[in-house]
Enzyme design. Structure first.
Site, PDB file in Angstrom:
ATOM      1  N   SER A  49       0.747  -1.122   0.289  1.00 21.67           N
ATOM      2  CA  SER A  49       0.100  -0.582  -0.317  1.00 21.67           C
ATOM      3  C   SER A  49       1.031   1.336   0.219  1.00 21.67           C
ATOM      4  O   SER A  49       0.749   2.105  -1.131  1.00 21.67           O
ATOM      5  CB  SER A  49      -0.677  -0.394   1.322  1.00 21.67           C
ATOM      6  OG  SER A  49      -1.216  -1.264   1.367  1.00 21.67           O
ATOM      7  N   SER A  50       1.633   0.905   0.597  1.00 25.08           N
ATOM      8  CA  SER A  50       2.460   1.644   1.289  1.00 25.08           C
ATOM      9  C   SER A  50       3.180   2.664  -0.420  1.00 25.08           C
ATOM     10  O   SER A  50       4.522   3.937  -0.429  1.00 25.08           O
ATOM     11  CB  SER A  50       4.037   2.139   2.403  1.00 25.08           C
ATOM     12  OG  SER A  50       3.215   2.198   2.877  1.00 25.08           O
ATOM     13  N   TYR A 139      -1.370 -11.517   1.913  1.00 25.57           N
ATOM     14  CA  TYR A 139      -1.635 -10.029   3.291  1.00 25.57           C
ATOM     15  C   TYR A 139      -3.380  -9.239   2.939  1.00 25.57           C
ATOM     16  O   TYR A 139      -3.916  -9.706   3.214  1.00 25.57           O
ATOM     17  CB  TYR A 139      -0.876  -9.124   1.818  1.00 25.57           C
ATOM     18  CG  TYR A 139      -1.078  -7.389   2.044  1.00 25.57           C
ATOM     19  CD1 TYR A 139      -2.019  -7.092   3.572  1.00 25.57           C
ATOM     20  CD2 TYR A 139      -1.047  -5.989   1.628  1.00 25.57           C
ATOM     21  CE1 TYR A 139      -1.660  -5.641   4.488  1.00 25.57           C
ATOM     22  CE2 TYR A 139      -0.451  -4.797   2.128  1.00 25.57           C
ATOM     23  CZ  TYR A 139      -0.968  -4.719   3.016  1.00 25.57           C
ATOM     24  OH  TYR A 139      -1.113  -3.130   3.890  1.00 25.57           O
ATOM     25  N   LYS A 167       0.286 -11.329   6.812  1.00 22.65           N
ATOM     26  CA  LYS A 167       0.419  -9.703   7.262  1.00 22.65           C
ATOM     27  C   LYS A 167      -1.114  -9.056   7.581  1.00 22.65           C
ATOM     28  O   LYS A 167      -1.091  -9.707   6.504  1.00 22.65           O
ATOM     29  CB  LYS A 167       0.456  -9.096   6.145  1.00 22.65           C
ATOM     30  CG  LYS A 167       0.781  -7.465   6.654  1.00 22.65           C
ATOM     31  CD  LYS A 167       1.294  -6.911   5.776  1.00 22.65           C
ATOM     32  CE  LYS A 167       1.277  -4.991   5.534  1.00 22.65           C
ATOM     33  NZ  LYS A 167       0.331  -5.084   7.083  1.00 22.65           N
ATOM     34  N   SER A 169      -3.564  -7.248   8.764  1.00 23.52           N
ATOM     35  CA  SER A 169      -4.425  -5.107   8.845  1.00 23.52           C
ATOM     36  C   SER A 169      -5.208  -5.343   9.104  1.00 23.52           C
ATOM     37  O   SER A 169      -5.441  -4.280   9.561  1.00 23.52           O
ATOM     38  CB  SER A 169      -3.202  -4.451   7.733  1.00 23.52           C
ATOM     39  OG  SER A 169      -2.438  -4.393   7.281  1.00 23.52           O
ATOM     40  N   GLY A 197      -0.524  -5.754  11.230  1.00 20.82           N
ATOM     41  CA  GLY A 197      -0.782  -4.826   9.886  1.00 20.82           C
ATOM     42  C   GLY A 197      -0.635  -3.582  11.146  1.00 20.82           C
ATOM     43  O   GLY A 197       0.079  -1.849  10.873  1.00 20.82           O
ATOM     44  N   GLU A 200      -1.201   1.260  15.033  1.00 18.82           N
ATOM     45  CA  GLU A 200      -1.118   1.583  16.286  1.00 18.82           C
ATOM     46  C   GLU A 200      -1.770   0.998  17.646  1.00 18.82           C
ATOM     47  O   GLU A 200      -1.314   1.400  18.863  1.00 18.82           O
ATOM     48  CB  GLU A 200      -2.540   2.429  16.204  1.00 18.82           C
ATOM     49  CG  GLU A 200      -2.313   3.896  15.159  1.00 18.82           C
ATOM     50  CD  GLU A 200      -3.073   3.641  13.533  1.00 18.82           C
ATOM     51  OE1 GLU A 200      -2.094   2.270  13.554  1.00 18.82           O
ATOM     52  OE2 GLU A 200      -3.280   4.119  12.606  1.00 18.82           O
ATOM     53  N   ILE A 214       4.641  -5.398   9.571  1.00 18.08           N
ATOM     54  CA  ILE A 214       5.217  -5.181   8.491  1.00 18.08           C
ATOM     55  C   ILE A 214       4.324  -3.590   8.670  1.00 18.08           C
ATOM     56  O   ILE A 214       2.684  -3.800   8.924  1.00 18.08           O
ATOM     57  CB  ILE A 214       4.451  -5.954   7.462  1.00 18.08           C
ATOM     58  CG1 ILE A 214       5.607  -6.869   7.411  1.00 18.08           C
ATOM     59  CG2 ILE A 214       5.142  -4.367   6.370  1.00 18.08           C
ATOM     60  CD1 ILE A 214       5.083  -7.521   6.439  1.00 18.08           C
ATOM     61  N   GLY A 216       3.004   0.898   7.728  1.00 15.32           N
ATOM     62  CA  GLY A 216       3.224   2.292   6.739  1.00 15.32           C
ATOM     63  C   GLY A 216       4.127   2.831   7.419  1.00 15.32           C
ATOM     64  O   GLY A 216       4.358   4.085   6.889  1.00 15.32           O
TER      65      GLY A 216
END
Ligand SMILES: CC(=O)N[C@H](C=O)[C@@H](O)[C@H](O)[C@H](O)CO
Ligand SMILES: CC(=O)C(=O)O
Length: 309
Positions: A49-50, A139, A167, A169, A197, A200, A214, A216
């Site tokens: 994504s990043s 992912y 991964k 998220s 993911g 935060e 992993i 961003g």
């Protein structure tokens, strides 16, 4: 048995690096790779994504991975996200990732059309078959992909011995526990990895079973995540949480900008280290003049948090 230790740690999601005209900047890619190596991260996650993968052509994505590999080979674990929204392009990128020596490939599910699970499995397994020497990372990012990894689909994918990790998220940390338990059940204690993911909740994800993360926002403040990782390994969750709260405040601040989060982070890296990574590709929003205050404030918060480590 596969070596999962190379996945245990902090793996920043790599940013798309552009020149002034918005083309891929090979120099920027190399500079960002060297920068992250100097910060002591475990690996990089390229073209996710990043990395603005969905806005880049196949040839551009190959160029980025090649430039990363030139700097990272033997120094970092490299996970290449190769998912495109059609199988043929994804397979081409998977074969390319193996040819340049990446450690693993990863992929989101196909987006837009909601496909039956057997079709998603076929899509992922086709990529994996094109990179038979590489590990495969699923992912799971349902809020953006529109499809969530189910236990049935994970079980189907675990029939492929190259599938080594998820991964995750999705927001419930419970998903990490469920995926980890199934992987360990089938592959043994050291046979399966789940990456946290959402940055935060890095510490909470680790507490419930993630082997690493992993993320961003790691690349704009790797010191914070590397230190959290170290404290978690020492079982010092109390001190790790103090850093987590600071990282979260920084993320919330960066998200206040009108421009896209990735544009904010690339601008901060430019100001802190002189890295020339450009902006973001449309339709992602570039920084607006009124974002100046957010950038200045977030950079101050990052510098203060690092100084307090
Ligand atoms: C939805 C999304 O993009 N999630 C990323 C990957 O998991 C995160 O690393 C976020 O970029 C990060 O947590 C900031 O919200
Ligand atoms: C954040 C993340 O993992 C990605 O850029 O794909």
């Amino acid at each position: 048995m596969k070596d999962i230790t190379k996945y245990q740690g902090v793996i920043p999601a790599f940013y798309a690096c552009y020149d002034k005209d918005g083309n891929i900047s090979v120099e920027g890619v190399k500079a960002l790779t060297r920068h992250l190596i100097s910060k002591g991260v475990k690996g990089v996650y390229v073209g996710g994504s990043s990395g603005e993968c969905i806005y880049q052509h196949v040839d551009e994505r190959k160029k980025v991975l090649e430039a990363v590999m030139e700097e990272a080979k033997g120094k970092l674990t490299v996970i290449a996200h190769v998912g495109c929204n059609n199988t043929a392009d994804s397979v081409e990128l998977a074969a390319h990732a193996q040819s340049v020596g990446a450690d693993a490939i990863a992929s989101i599910p196909p987006i837009y059309f909601h496909l039956p699970e057997y079709a998603i499995a076929e899509y992922w397994n086709a990529m994996s078959a094109a990179a038979p020497d590489l590990d495969f990372v699923i992912y799971n990012i349902p809020q953006l992909a529109g499809t969530a990894l189910s236990m049935n689909l994970l079980k189907e994918m675990l029939k492929n011995p190259n599938v080594i990790a998820v991964k995750n998220s999705s927001m419930p940390t419970q998903d990490i526990q469920l995926f980890k338990a199934e992987g360990v059940h089938q592959r043994g204690e050291n046979g399966f990895v789940v990456f946290n993911g959402p940055d935060e909740q890095f510490v909470s994800g680790r507490a419930i079973g993630a082997d690493g993360g992993i993320g961003g926002t790691y690349a704009v403040m790797p010191e914070l995540f590397v230190t959290m990782d170290k404290l978690i390994r020492e079982n010092n969750f109390a001190d790790a949480m103090k850093i987590q709260y600071k990282a979260d405040a920084i993320i919330y601040k960066m998200c206040e900008a009108k421009g896209n989060l990735y544009a904010v982070m690339k601008e901060i890296l430019h100001r802190m280290y002189g890295l020339e990574l450009g902006s973001v590709r449309l339709p992602l929003a570039p920084l607006a003049p009124e974002d100046e205050a957010v950038v200045v404030e977030a950079q101050k918060m990052i510098e203060a948090a690092i100084a307090e480590l």
